[in-house]
Design an enzyme around this catalytic site. Structure first.
Site, PDB file in Angstrom:
ATOM      1  N   GLY A  98       0.829  -1.212   0.000  1.00  0.00           N
ATOM      2  CA  GLY A  98       0.000   0.000   0.000  1.00  0.00           C
ATOM      3  C   GLY A  98       0.856   1.252   0.000  1.00  0.00           C
ATOM      4  N   PHE A  99       0.196   2.356   0.162  1.00  0.00           N
ATOM      5  CA  PHE A  99       0.884   3.646   0.081  1.00  0.00           C
ATOM      6  C   PHE A  99       1.952   3.792   1.180  1.00  0.00           C
ATOM      7  CE2 PHE A  99       0.159   8.056   1.909  1.00  0.00           C
ATOM      8  CZ  PHE A  99       1.241   8.613   1.253  1.00  0.00           C
ATOM      9  N   ASP A 106      -0.180  -8.716   1.532  1.00  0.00           N
ATOM     10  CA  ASP A 106      -1.097  -7.707   0.981  1.00  0.00           C
ATOM     11  C   ASP A 106      -2.059  -8.407   0.022  1.00  0.00           C
ATOM     12  OD1 ASP A 106      -0.543  -4.285   0.553  1.00  0.00           O
ATOM     13  OD2 ASP A 106      -2.146  -5.336  -0.491  1.00  0.00           O
ATOM     14  N   GLY A 127      -3.749  -1.728  -2.193  1.00  0.00           N
ATOM     15  CA  GLY A 127      -2.312  -1.720  -2.476  1.00  0.00           C
ATOM     16  C   GLY A 127      -2.072  -2.045  -3.944  1.00  0.00           C
ATOM     17  N   THR A 170     -12.376  -6.160   7.628  1.00  0.00           N
ATOM     18  CA  THR A 170     -10.915  -6.020   7.511  1.00  0.00           C
ATOM     19  C   THR A 170     -10.340  -5.324   8.744  1.00  0.00           C
ATOM     20  OG1 THR A 170     -11.163  -5.798   5.137  1.00  0.00           O
ATOM     21  CG2 THR A 170      -9.060  -5.097   6.067  1.00  0.00           C
ATOM     22  N   TYR A 201     -15.432   3.885  10.609  1.00  0.00           N
ATOM     23  CA  TYR A 201     -13.968   3.745  10.508  1.00  0.00           C
ATOM     24  C   TYR A 201     -13.325   4.088  11.850  1.00  0.00           C
ATOM     25  CZ  TYR A 201      -9.241   4.505   8.651  1.00  0.00           C
ATOM     26  OH  TYR A 201      -7.891   4.455   8.410  1.00  0.00           O
TER      27      TYR A 201
END
Ligand code: UDP
Length: 320
Positions: A10-11, A31, A36, A95, A149
């Protein structure tokens, strides 16, 4: 050291991968490439210090095997970005809650130190002057998806903290505030890559709401240094740390800054929150971190300003 990075393609995770390999550590990336990108780690394929496992943190057997084979775990895999959370809440909750629980269970099983990355969303609508780690959370209704979130990441934090407190698991919690830089993609809603891409293409720059909401953007290269410093620190265990910049800007001013820095003729347009996200969407008016705790412990402070961030993001997007 052998380090497992969940979300390592990912970032933020891929920048951590680069930094760890550069300092001589071995890196295993787990991942599922949901957000990603394989491109982010492509340069390391074939490196004998690097291993890529394609899979989800919801796959217990996979996580078990990966955690067993390393010394330390950096847990970054998560559903992130307001658009993704609002658009696919069930998948995001699974997740972020169950996935994190599995990672922590396995770290406990094998006694592996773990650093979990949380978020400034934890503070919700608390827009007080400088948000400190012990400050209150102020959230809207749980039926406003945006807050799910914050809820999920809070559960992840309390799980990590409880594993430390009750079972002695060495766990560190880091709350990231608007991390930005090369490799971040705009399609999950993140404002800087979106504005820069819109500016480079001469498309309208979309300011949501009235643009008075304020944020502080921190360069991912600075964030990586904080994460490594905290991972290496024994004293950080059992604690939570804000990591972010204190260079504050309104989103309306950010739009102007992006056009100026890029020399772009893009018009700046306002889009209502209802149109941008969902009806009744609530935004945070302001978010500025108090970073005294991380500074006192490891001497960390950001070294790159917003203009450098815009330049780095523009260079990255231009070469994609
Ligand atoms: N935003 C915007 N235009 C966009 C994307 C985002 O005005 O195209 C706003 C968003 O509503 C928020 C701020 O920019 O007020 C930062 O958004 P981002 O998703 O980057 O991070 P957040 O602070 O919401 O986690």
């Amino acid at each position: 050291m052998r380090v497992l990075i969940t979300g390592g393609a990912g970032f933020v995770g891929s920048h951590l991968t680069d930094a760890l390999l550069a300092r001589g550590d071995q890196v295993v990336v787990l991942d599922d490439l949901s957000t990603g990108r394989h491109d982010n780690i492509r340069d390391h394929i074939g490196d004998h210090n690097f291993e890529f496992i394609m899979g989800s943190i919801l796959n217990e057997a996979l996580v078990d095997d990966a955690v067993r084979r390393v010394d330390v775990v950096l847990h970054l895999a998560a559903a992130v970005g307001v658009e993704l959370i609002v658009g696919r809440p069930l998948e995001s909750l699974a997740t972020n809650i169950r996935g994190s629980e599995i990672v922590l269970e396995k770290c406990h099983k094998y006694g592996r130190k773990v650093l979990v990355t949380s978020t400034s969303e934890i503070y919700g609508k608390n827009d007080s002057d400088l948000l400190s780690e012990e400050d209150d959370r102020i959230l809207g209704s749980p039926l406003k998806t945006r807050w799910s979130y914050s809820e999920a990441k809070a559960i992840e934090e309390v799980l990590a903290y409880s594993y430390w407190k009750e079972k002695g698991l060495p766990a560190v919690i880091v709350r990231l505030f608007n991390t930005v830089g090369p490799r971040q993609v705009g399609h999950y809603g993140m404002v800087i890559p979106r504005f820069v891409e819109q500016g480079l293409k001469g498309q309208p720059i979309t300011v949501y709401g009235d643009g008075t909401q304020r944020r502080c953007f921190c360069h991912v290269a600075d964030v990586v240094q904080a994460l490594l410093g905290l991972m290496d620190s024994r004293e950080a265990e059992g604690q939570v740390f804000n990591v972010g910049s204190q260079e504050e800007i309104s989103i309306a001013d950010l739009a102007v800054r992006v056009t100026e820095r890029l020399g772009s003729g893009s018009p700046i347009v306002k889009v209502s929150y209802d149109d941008a996200y969902e009806e009744g969407f609530e935004d945070m008016p302001r978010r500025v971190p108090n970073t005294a705790r991380v500074k006192d412990l490891i001497g960390w402070a950001p070294t790159r300003n917003l203009n450098q961030i815009i330049a780095d993001v523009a260079a990255d997007i231009s070469t994609r």
